[in-house]
Design a protein around this motif. Structure first.
Motif, PDB file in Angstrom:
ATOM      1  N   LYS A 101      39.105  -2.872  -8.515  1.00  0.00           N
ATOM      2  CA  LYS A 101      38.557  -4.359  -8.167  1.00  0.00           C
ATOM      3  C   LYS A 101      39.130  -4.182  -7.303  1.00  0.00           C
ATOM      4  N   ASP A 102      40.503  -4.029  -6.683  1.00  0.00           N
ATOM      5  CA  ASP A 102      41.713  -4.168  -6.068  1.00  0.00           C
ATOM      6  C   ASP A 102      41.502  -3.798  -5.001  1.00  0.00           C
ATOM      7  N   GLY A 103      40.219  -2.750  -4.425  1.00  0.00           N
ATOM      8  CA  GLY A 103      39.731  -2.054  -2.842  1.00  0.00           C
ATOM      9  C   GLY A 103      39.825  -0.738  -2.825  1.00  0.00           C
ATOM     10  N   TYR A 104      40.395  -0.183  -4.032  1.00  0.00           N
ATOM     11  CA  TYR A 104      40.349   1.425  -4.208  1.00  0.00           C
ATOM     12  C   TYR A 104      39.200   2.021  -4.469  1.00  0.00           C
ATOM     13  N   GLU A 105      38.532   3.070  -3.490  1.00  0.00           N
ATOM     14  CA  GLU A 105      37.511   3.949  -2.989  1.00  0.00           C
ATOM     15  C   GLU A 105      37.429   5.614  -4.193  1.00  0.00           C
ATOM     16  N   SER A 106      38.128   5.427  -4.391  1.00  0.00           N
ATOM     17  CA  SER A 106      38.577   6.788  -4.976  1.00  0.00           C
ATOM     18  C   SER A 106      39.624   7.529  -6.119  1.00  0.00           C
ATOM     19  N   ILE A 107      39.120   7.426  -6.474  1.00  0.00           N
ATOM     20  CA  ILE A 107      40.130   7.516  -8.020  1.00  0.00           C
ATOM     21  C   ILE A 107      40.200   8.475  -9.235  1.00  0.00           C
ATOM     22  N   THR A 108      40.597   9.831  -8.588  1.00  0.00           N
ATOM     23  CA  THR A 108      40.721  10.446  -9.828  1.00  0.00           C
ATOM     24  C   THR A 108      40.525  10.295 -11.220  1.00  0.00           C
ATOM     25  N   ASN A 109      40.387  10.325 -12.449  1.00  0.00           N
ATOM     26  CA  ASN A 109      41.813  10.082 -13.715  1.00  0.00           C
ATOM     27  C   ASN A 109      40.976  11.483 -14.432  1.00  0.00           C
ATOM     28  N   ILE A 110      42.527  12.533 -14.692  1.00  0.00           N
ATOM     29  CA  ILE A 110      42.845  13.163 -15.925  1.00  0.00           C
ATOM     30  C   ILE A 110      43.039  13.150 -17.114  1.00  0.00           C
ATOM     31  N   ASP A 111      43.003  13.595 -18.293  1.00  0.00           N
ATOM     32  CA  ASP A 111      43.693  13.425 -19.651  1.00  0.00           C
ATOM     33  C   ASP A 111      43.242  14.536 -20.638  1.00  0.00           C
ATOM     34  N   ILE A 112      43.844  14.894 -21.113  1.00  0.00           N
ATOM     35  CA  ILE A 112      43.854  16.511 -22.062  1.00  0.00           C
ATOM     36  C   ILE A 112      43.388  16.342 -22.929  1.00  0.00           C
ATOM     37  N   SER A 113      42.885  14.747 -23.599  1.00  0.00           N
ATOM     38  CA  SER A 113      41.706  14.817 -24.390  1.00  0.00           C
ATOM     39  C   SER A 113      40.101  14.473 -24.188  1.00  0.00           C
ATOM     40  N   SER A 114      39.552  15.821 -24.141  1.00  0.00           N
ATOM     41  CA  SER A 114      37.778  15.414 -24.187  1.00  0.00           C
ATOM     42  C   SER A 114      37.392  13.993 -24.558  1.00  0.00           C
ATOM     43  N   VAL A 115      37.875  13.215 -25.776  1.00  0.00           N
ATOM     44  CA  VAL A 115      37.321  12.577 -26.372  1.00  0.00           C
ATOM     45  C   VAL A 115      38.233  11.271 -25.708  1.00  0.00           C
ATOM     46  N   ALA A 116      39.120  10.944 -24.952  1.00  0.00           N
ATOM     47  CA  ALA A 116      39.158  10.267 -24.285  1.00  0.00           C
ATOM     48  C   ALA A 116      38.391   9.876 -22.694  1.00  0.00           C
ATOM     49  N   ILE A 117      38.190  11.183 -22.523  1.00  0.00           N
ATOM     50  CA  ILE A 117      37.518  11.584 -20.983  1.00  0.00           C
ATOM     51  C   ILE A 117      36.143  11.942 -21.169  1.00  0.00           C
ATOM     52  N   HIS A 118      35.572  11.465 -22.371  1.00  0.00           N
ATOM     53  CA  HIS A 118      33.878  11.158 -22.862  1.00  0.00           C
ATOM     54  C   HIS A 118      33.757  10.043 -23.069  1.00  0.00           C
ATOM     55  N   MET A 119      34.993   8.904 -23.965  1.00  0.00           N
ATOM     56  CA  MET A 119      34.559   7.480 -23.780  1.00  0.00           C
ATOM     57  C   MET A 119      35.007   6.685 -22.266  1.00  0.00           C
ATOM     58  N   MET A 120      36.100   7.077 -21.500  1.00  0.00           N
ATOM     59  CA  MET A 120      35.198   6.672 -20.384  1.00  0.00           C
ATOM     60  C   MET A 120      34.874   6.847 -18.965  1.00  0.00           C
ATOM     61  N   ARG A 121      33.823   8.197 -19.164  1.00  0.00           N
ATOM     62  CA  ARG A 121      33.000   8.058 -18.214  1.00  0.00           C
ATOM     63  C   ARG A 121      31.345   7.820 -18.637  1.00  0.00           C
ATOM     64  N   THR A 122      31.198   7.619 -20.426  1.00  0.00           N
ATOM     65  CA  THR A 122      30.382   6.932 -20.517  1.00  0.00           C
ATOM     66  C   THR A 122      30.513   5.003 -20.074  1.00  0.00           C
ATOM     67  N   LYS A 123      32.010   4.618 -20.824  1.00  0.00           N
ATOM     68  CA  LYS A 123      32.335   3.273 -20.357  1.00  0.00           C
ATOM     69  C   LYS A 123      32.345   3.132 -18.305  1.00  0.00           C
ATOM     70  N   TYR A 124      32.637   4.158 -17.975  1.00  0.00           N
ATOM     71  CA  TYR A 124      32.494   3.828 -16.054  1.00  0.00           C
ATOM     72  C   TYR A 124      31.136   5.203 -15.451  1.00  0.00           C
ATOM     73  N   ASP A 125      30.155   4.990 -16.259  1.00  0.00           N
ATOM     74  CA  ASP A 125      29.057   5.672 -15.514  1.00  0.00           C
ATOM     75  C   ASP A 125      29.156   5.188 -14.027  1.00  0.00           C
ATOM     76  N   HIS A 126      28.981   3.696 -14.235  1.00  0.00           N
ATOM     77  CA  HIS A 126      28.087   2.529 -13.157  1.00  0.00           C
ATOM     78  C   HIS A 126      28.857   2.458 -11.982  1.00  0.00           C
ATOM     79  N   ILE A 127      30.384   2.966 -11.842  1.00  0.00           N
ATOM     80  CA  ILE A 127      31.559   2.994 -11.142  1.00  0.00           C
ATOM     81  C   ILE A 127      31.841   4.348 -10.183  1.00  0.00           C
ATOM     82  N   PRO A 128      30.981   4.569  -9.525  1.00  0.00           N
ATOM     83  CA  PRO A 128      31.315   5.667  -8.416  1.00  0.00           C
ATOM     84  C   PRO A 128      32.527   5.793  -7.903  1.00  0.00           C
TER      85      PRO A 128
END
Length: 284
Positions: A101-128
């Motif tokens: 929202k503040d202007g960043y265009e490329s952020i790669t997020n990693i986490d050791i938890s597959s549960v967290a990654i699945h949740m966040m992918r689902t939540k933000y699948d509309h934000i490229p």
């Protein structure tokens, strides 16, 4: 006179005393590099722990500080919009969303938890601008060398520092962070750890980082009226001693405050040519 058996027993007891002493020294050496006073019995380096926690809690949670408080530091050292950013240990935080929202265009997020990654992918699948990958920060071989302009760590190193293999885990993580960071890039560590417990890990010649330190109070902290401090602003870096420690006259206004270590990766040839940044209020 002592019998032969008595002499053997005494020698065995002496050997046992020496073994116990060596073990105590070994444990003391390990604990020097662990935040034992701030840790509990949870294994924060275990994916199963985090999977269970995210299943139970759901929702979103930002460790330590929200982006609004970190914004002056992030925008200064990892400026938008073109900086490629790696968020390690992203969990279910909304900081990356706020950065987009503040202007960043490329952020790669990693986490050791597959549960967290699945949740966040689902939540933000509309934000490229946001990508989510399940990954252990101690092994980021998926990424090429010098892939990112900035790496942001909000509590991930702290979690590893609570493990029994803290020194090894910390070294593995920091080596990987350094590897994926571009020359001139910034590793920003937000932590509760003061320089006595963090500098031994991050201030190593092999990483070739130029380190600046800041300190900000926890969210909601109210400075007591009776407190006196020589600090003009939280945006001012703390002048460290030659050993990389806090100066003797430094006053910690909030005992539960957070430290921000800004670690800038430099080449040997450019180390002396890079001017220090100074934060200004116009980016607030």
């Amino acid at each position: 006179m002592k019998t032969k058996i008595q002499n053997l027993r005494e020698r065995e007891r002496e050997r046992e005393r020496k073994r116990k002493r060596r073990r105590r020294l070994s444990l003391a050496s390990i604990n020097m590099f662990r935040d034992v006073s701030s840790c509990n019995t949870y294994n924060y380096g275990d994916a199963l722990y985090w999977d269970a926690r995210y299943v139970q809690e759901g929702g979103s949670f930002d460790w330590y500080q929200r982006y609004s408080a970190l914004r002056p530091f992030v925008r200064t050292y990892i400026p938008p919009p073109n900086s490629t950013v790696l968020m390690v240990g992203c969990g279910n935080a909304v900081m990356s969303e706020d950065m987009v929202k503040d202007g960043y265009e490329s952020i790669t997020n990693i986490d050791i938890s597959s549960v967290a990654i699945h949740m966040m992918r689902t939540k933000y699948d509309h934000i490229p601008q946001l990508k989510y990958l399940q990954m252990d920060v101690r092994d980021m071989s998926f990424f090429l060398d010098e892939s990112f302009d900035g790496v942001i760590d909000k509590g991930t190193l702290d979690s590893l520092m609570c493990g029994s293999d803290a020194p090894i885990s910390a070294a593995q993580m920091l080596a990987e962070v350094c590897r994926v960071l571009k020359p001139g890039g910034t590793y920003m560590l937000i932590t509760y750890g003061d320089p006595t417990v963090r500098m031994p890990h991050i201030n190593r010649p092999v990483y070739n980082w130029k380190i600046s330190l800041y300190n900000i109070p926890r969210p909601g902290f109210q400075k007591p009226e009776s407190t006196s401090s020589s600090r003009k602003s939280y945006l001012d870096p703390i002048p460290l001693t030659e050993k990389g420690l806090l100066p003797p006259d430094f006053i910690l206004e909030d005992p539960d405050s957070h430290y921000i270590y800004v670690c800038r990766k430099n080449n040997n040839t450019e180390m002396d040519n890079i001017p220090p940044y100074r934060l200004t209020a116009n980016i607030l």
